[in-house]
Motif scaffolding. Sequence first.
Motif, mmCIF file in Angstrom:
data_model
loop_
_atom_site.group_PDB
_atom_site.id
_atom_site.type_symbol
_atom_site.label_atom_id
_atom_site.label_comp_id
_atom_site.label_asym_id
_atom_site.label_seq_id
_atom_site.Cartn_x
_atom_site.Cartn_y
_atom_site.Cartn_z
ATOM 1 N N LEU A 24 0.828 -1.212 0.000
ATOM 2 C CA LEU A 24 0.000 0.000 0.000
ATOM 3 C C LEU A 24 0.860 1.259 0.000
ATOM 4 O O LEU A 24 0.564 2.216 -0.721
ATOM 5 C CB LEU A 24 -0.942 -0.010 1.196
ATOM 6 C CG LEU A 24 -2.029 -1.087 1.162
ATOM 7 C CD1 LEU A 24 -2.703 -1.231 2.514
ATOM 8 C CD2 LEU A 24 -3.045 -0.782 0.066
ATOM 9 N N VAL A 25 1.922 1.264 0.795
ATOM 10 C CA VAL A 25 2.824 2.419 0.838
ATOM 11 C C VAL A 25 3.487 2.606 -0.521
ATOM 12 O O VAL A 25 3.605 3.730 -1.014
ATOM 13 C CB VAL A 25 3.860 2.264 1.974
ATOM 14 C CG1 VAL A 25 4.955 3.315 1.880
ATOM 15 C CG2 VAL A 25 3.167 2.350 3.334
ATOM 16 N N ASP A 26 3.879 1.514 -1.154
ATOM 17 C CA ASP A 26 4.493 1.591 -2.485
ATOM 18 C C ASP A 26 3.530 2.168 -3.526
ATOM 19 O O ASP A 26 3.949 2.739 -4.525
ATOM 20 C CB ASP A 26 4.983 0.216 -2.951
ATOM 21 C CG ASP A 26 6.231 -0.245 -2.216
ATOM 22 O OD1 ASP A 26 6.850 0.564 -1.482
ATOM 23 O OD2 ASP A 26 6.591 -1.430 -2.368
ATOM 24 N N GLN A 27 2.221 2.038 -3.264
ATOM 25 C CA GLN A 27 1.204 2.578 -4.177
ATOM 26 C C GLN A 27 0.864 4.026 -3.855
ATOM 27 O O GLN A 27 -0.009 4.619 -4.480
ATOM 28 C CB GLN A 27 -0.061 1.725 -4.104
ATOM 29 C CG GLN A 27 0.130 0.320 -4.623
ATOM 30 C CD GLN A 27 -1.053 -0.582 -4.310
ATOM 31 O OE1 GLN A 27 -2.086 -0.141 -3.805
ATOM 32 N NE2 GLN A 27 -0.898 -1.855 -4.602
ATOM 33 N N GLY A 28 1.537 4.585 -2.839
ATOM 34 C CA GLY A 28 1.340 5.989 -2.521
ATOM 35 C C GLY A 28 0.524 6.280 -1.279
ATOM 36 O O GLY A 28 0.259 7.440 -0.964
ATOM 37 N N THR A 29 0.121 5.254 -0.569
ATOM 38 C CA THR A 29 -0.653 5.435 0.654
ATOM 39 C C THR A 29 0.302 5.788 1.795
ATOM 40 O O THR A 29 1.397 5.246 1.874
ATOM 41 C CB THR A 29 -1.402 4.124 0.992
ATOM 42 O OG1 THR A 29 -2.164 3.725 -0.145
ATOM 43 C CG2 THR A 29 -2.313 4.285 2.183
ATOM 44 N N SER A 30 -0.115 6.666 2.678
ATOM 45 C CA SER A 30 0.730 6.997 3.828
ATOM 46 C C SER A 30 0.854 5.776 4.741
ATOM 47 O O SER A 30 -0.006 4.888 4.726
ATOM 48 C CB SER A 30 0.145 8.171 4.617
ATOM 49 O OG SER A 30 -0.999 7.755 5.327
#
Length: 112
Positions: free
Chosen positions: A69-75
């Motif tokens: 999720l972080v790699d997809q831009g989520t904090s």
Amino acid sequence: MTADNPLNRIDDDDYPAYTMGRAAEMLGTTPAFLRAIGEARLITPLRSDGGHRRYSRYQLRIAARARELVDQGTSVEAACRIVILEDQLEEARRINEELRRRPADRSDKADA
């Protein structure tokens, strides 16, 4: 093998077998990421006798999902919340399916 033999835990998903460095390497991330998801209370690593963080395979799977999720831009904070909600949803589905498979309670039939 005795009960204290570490080989008895080889298949235990909850056994804290991985150091922070090894866990970060396996996930392709940094120890800082693992600390961040710990601070967000997504996972709570166990501590060795020397105070070092240790992670289980189960915790690494959770961390891997957060990393996606972080790699997809989520904090980090939002990713942790999403993973927690996904886990809760999966548990609710499991319980629901388990309840569906149970035969109807006989007392329910008597009331009908």
